[in-house]
Design an enzyme around this catalytic site. Structure first.
Site, PDB file in Angstrom:
ATOM      1  N   GLU A 264       0.532  -1.204  -0.091  1.00 52.71           N
ATOM      2  CA  GLU A 264       0.439  -0.019   0.328  1.00 52.71           C
ATOM      3  C   GLU A 264       0.856   1.174  -0.010  1.00 52.71           C
ATOM      4  OE1 GLU A 264      -3.334   0.276  -1.065  1.00 52.71           O
ATOM      5  OE2 GLU A 264      -3.302  -1.349   0.164  1.00 52.71           O
ATOM      6  N   HIS A 265       0.194   2.257  -1.046  1.00 49.45           N
ATOM      7  CA  HIS A 265       1.278   3.139  -0.957  1.00 49.45           C
ATOM      8  C   HIS A 265       2.449   3.042  -1.629  1.00 49.45           C
ATOM      9  CE1 HIS A 265      -1.661   6.506   0.613  1.00 49.45           C
ATOM     10  NE2 HIS A 265      -1.884   5.790   1.289  1.00 49.45           N
TER      11      HIS A 265
ATOM     12  N   GLY B 185     -16.561   5.236  -4.332  1.00 54.87           N
ATOM     13  CA  GLY B 185     -15.813   5.883  -3.075  1.00 54.87           C
ATOM     14  C   GLY B 185     -15.069   5.109  -1.479  1.00 54.87           C
ATOM     15  N   ALA B 186     -15.176   3.543  -1.697  1.00 53.69           N
ATOM     16  CA  ALA B 186     -16.007   2.458  -1.290  1.00 53.69           C
ATOM     17  C   ALA B 186     -13.623   2.254  -0.680  1.00 53.69           C
ATOM     18  CB  ALA B 186     -16.407   1.425  -0.888  1.00 53.69           C
ATOM     19  N   GLY B 187     -13.044   2.617  -1.366  1.00 55.04           N
ATOM     20  CA  GLY B 187     -11.327   1.837  -1.328  1.00 55.04           C
ATOM     21  C   GLY B 187     -11.187   0.847  -2.987  1.00 55.04           C
TER      22      GLY B 187
ATOM     23  N   SER C 189     -13.811   1.959  -7.807  1.00 54.33           N
ATOM     24  CA  SER C 189     -15.064   1.957  -8.775  1.00 54.33           C
ATOM     25  C   SER C 189     -14.127   3.302  -9.774  1.00 54.33           C
ATOM     26  CB  SER C 189     -15.776   2.876  -7.336  1.00 54.33           C
ATOM     27  OG  SER C 189     -15.801   3.633  -7.566  1.00 54.33           O
TER      28      SER C 189
ATOM     29  N   GLU D 298      -7.316   9.864 -15.288  1.00 53.96           N
ATOM     30  CA  GLU D 298      -6.735  10.243 -14.081  1.00 53.96           C
ATOM     31  C   GLU D 298      -6.313  10.974 -13.463  1.00 53.96           C
ATOM     32  OE1 GLU D 298      -8.686   6.708 -11.460  1.00 53.96           O
ATOM     33  OE2 GLU D 298      -8.432   8.460 -10.082  1.00 53.96           O
TER      34      GLU D 298
ATOM     35  N   ASP E  96      -4.584   0.804  -9.128  1.00 55.61           N
ATOM     36  CA  ASP E  96      -5.698   0.513  -9.316  1.00 55.61           C
ATOM     37  C   ASP E  96      -6.636   0.425 -11.400  1.00 55.61           C
ATOM     38  OD1 ASP E  96      -6.048   1.244  -7.015  1.00 55.61           O
ATOM     39  OD2 ASP E  96      -6.855   2.800  -7.437  1.00 55.61           O
TER      40      ASP E  96
HETATM   41  P1  ADP Z   1     -12.874   4.856  -5.333  1.00 56.75           P
HETATM   42  O1  ADP Z   1     -12.360   4.231  -6.819  1.00 56.75           O
HETATM   43  O2  ADP Z   1     -12.312   3.990  -3.979  1.00 56.75           O
HETATM   44  O3  ADP Z   1     -14.307   4.409  -5.315  1.00 56.75           O
HETATM   45  P2  ADP Z   1     -12.172   7.533  -6.387  1.00 56.75           P
HETATM   46  O4  ADP Z   1     -13.020   8.774  -5.346  1.00 56.75           O
HETATM   47  O5  ADP Z   1     -11.926   7.095  -6.433  1.00 56.75           O
HETATM   48  O6  ADP Z   1     -13.261   6.492  -4.856  1.00 56.75           O
HETATM   49  O7  ADP Z   1     -14.087   7.478  -7.140  1.00 56.75           O
HETATM   50  C1  ADP Z   1     -14.953   7.190  -7.237  1.00 56.75           C
HETATM   51  C2  ADP Z   1     -15.455   8.403  -8.551  1.00 56.75           C
HETATM   52  O8  ADP Z   1     -15.860   8.058  -9.171  1.00 56.75           O
HETATM   53  C3  ADP Z   1     -16.940   9.014  -7.350  1.00 56.75           C
HETATM   54  O9  ADP Z   1     -17.351   9.848  -7.384  1.00 56.75           O
HETATM   55  C4  ADP Z   1     -17.580   8.575  -9.424  1.00 56.75           C
HETATM   56  O10 ADP Z   1     -17.437  10.286  -9.830  1.00 56.75           O
HETATM   57  C5  ADP Z   1     -16.270   8.118 -10.010  1.00 56.75           C
HETATM   58  N1  ADP Z   1     -17.596   7.064 -10.080  1.00 56.75           N
HETATM   59  C6  ADP Z   1     -17.457   5.143  -9.925  1.00 56.75           C
HETATM   60  N2  ADP Z   1     -18.217   4.564  -9.998  1.00 56.75           N
HETATM   61  C7  ADP Z   1     -19.323   5.475 -10.518  1.00 56.75           C
HETATM   62  C8  ADP Z   1     -20.505   5.267 -11.403  1.00 56.75           C
HETATM   63  N3  ADP Z   1     -20.992   3.988 -11.662  1.00 56.75           N
HETATM   64  N4  ADP Z   1     -21.314   6.291 -12.215  1.00 56.75           N
HETATM   65  C9  ADP Z   1     -20.369   6.982 -12.553  1.00 56.75           C
HETATM   66  N5  ADP Z   1     -18.950   7.624 -11.808  1.00 56.75           N
HETATM   67  C10 ADP Z   1     -18.687   6.620 -10.779  1.00 56.75           C
HETATM   68 MG    MG Z   2     -10.764   5.457  -7.037  1.00 59.77          MG
END
Ligand code: ADP
Ligand code: MG
Length: 405
Positions: free
Chosen positions: A51-52, A144-146, A149, A182, A194
């Protein structure tokens, strides 16, 4: 356990993929009218260890989750990009490709569109000829759960655009392009882990990745055969200081590397750690350096134990990694510490936060027989502390990005 999470895909390219793709195609038709040209899926991930380290040219070891982001897409030839997400109620965001500005506005209805738009911008910035497209997005990756996504969204988008424009990029090239989008378009200074995890992981394996040269090895990771499980605990909190702190830690690592005269902290050998630390004046930089160097060592140790057929023995390595992230790198938080402490007290083999920290998720390695008890103990500890109920699910390593429909 307190829940099963959105495990609607198995990530192995089987019938579940086809069902999810058909649903995404239906969603596309509802938004845009005609059928899409295809559906592509890319998974979220958890990082087992490392990590990191990815912005220090170090080692990481992610595995893909069964949870995926699906992009149903159709090509357009008029330079227009239309985006719609089933998860974010922003309606259709329409963008003109020629006016895409790094870190500029991406439509007036929500910043999320910057992630897929950034992929398209990055492809063009790399010199690829890419036309417009209509995209409909559906995802079971918790946002946003790490669990990444954002990379799942980027990589699914890139796989779609790759095929719609006949680019024939490799998964590694796609990961680099997504990261560039990104970093430079959205403006988030993430490392390459990621995107590589989402693009390159394979079912049943963890991905041992050297983030300097992207050398990869698929390491068999079949815990079920050993009577073990890897649980993911989503704390459902995200503390606001995360973004600034991430940039600060990065800067501190770069300062450490500069002070030690190396290209990146990856080049500080574990055997020379004490000597390196003695050369650093700033106590905070010393702690950052110690985390990165010992964490790279923990990745090597994890690989050695897995290769030796001893996955139980990685438990204490995970817990040691958590202590380092908590005490030296200072990116944990009370909720993540509570997961690790309560899981280990209830008989887990080991546990640690995963992802950037300041909330998000932790992983817990358990024997089958105590999985239930550990999940309940974590939930009880959260209730006792007055935290929101955590979401607990099992991480069975799924496949990387693929066309599903
Ligand atoms: P993580 O990658 O850990 O989930 P991030 O903060 O890096 O958290 O990314 C989350 C952001 O990615 C969301 O706030 C949104 O802008 C975008 N995102 C992720 N999944 C979706 C989705 N299914 N639809 C639209 N935006 C999404
Ligand atoms: Mg992310």
């Amino acid at each position: 356990m307190t829940g099963t999470g959105g495990t609607s895909g198995t990530g192995t390219g089987d019938t579940t993929d086809a069902v999810d793709a058909a649903r995404a195609a239906d969603g596309f038709r509802e938004v845009y009218g005609p059928a899409p040209d295809g559906v592509w899926a890319a998974p979220g991930r958890v990082n087992l260890i490392g990590e990191h380290t990815d912005y220090n040219d170090g080692f990481v070891m992610p595995l893909a989750l069964p949870h995926t982001c699906r992009v149903a897409a159709a090509r357009r030839d008029d330079g227009v990009l239309r985006l719609h997400s089933g998860e974010i109620g922003s309606g259709v965001v329409q963008l003109d490709l020629d006016t895409l500005e790094p870190r500029g506005p991406v439509g007036d209805r929500g910043g999320w569109a910057a992630y897929p738009a950034g992929v398209l911008w990055s492809l063009r910035a790399h010199g690829y000829r890419v036309g417009g497209a209509d995209l409909h997005i559906e995802s079971t990756v918790p946002v946003g759960a790490g669990l990444s996504s954002s990379a799942a969204l980027e990589v699914a988008t890139a796989f779609a655009l790759d095929e719609l424009n006949a680019l024939e990029l490799t998964p590694e090239e796609i990961a680099r392009i997504c990261r560039h989008g990104e970093n430079d378009f959205v403006g988030v200074p993430v490392g390459i882990m990621d995107q590589m995890a989402s693009a390159c992981c394979t079912a049943g394996h963890a991905l041992h990745l050297d983030t300097r040269d992207l050398t990869q090895r698929q390491v068999p990771f079949d815990l079920a055969a050993r009577g073990l499980r890897l649980l993911v605990v989503d704390t459902r909190v995200k503390h606001a200081l995360g973004t600034g702190a991430y940039a600060e830690r990065r800067a501190g690592c770069e300062a450490g590397a500069a002070a030690l005269g190396v290209r990146a902290l990856r080049d500080v050998p574990y055997e020379g750690l004490d000597e390196a630390l003695a050369r650093l004046d700033d106590p905070e930089v010393r702690r950052l350096v110690r985390h990165v160097v010992t964490e790279n060592r923990r990745v090597e140790e994890t690989i050695r134990l897995l290769d030796a057929g001893d996955p139980r023995a990685i438990g204490p390595v995970l817990t040691a990694g958590h202590a380092s992230l908590r005490d030296d790198f200072a990116v944990s938080c009370p909720e993540l510490d509570t997961v690790v402490e309560s899981a280990n007290a209830a008989g887990a083999l080991g546990a640690r936060m995963t992802g950037g920290g300041f909330g998000g998720s932790a992983i817990v390695l358990v024997e089958d027989a105590v999985a239930e008890r550990v999940g309940t103990a974590v939930a009880s500890a959260f209730a006792a502390a007055g935290y929101r109920e955590p979401r607990v699910f099992e991480a069975v390593p799924g496949g990387g990005a693929r066309r599903t429909g």
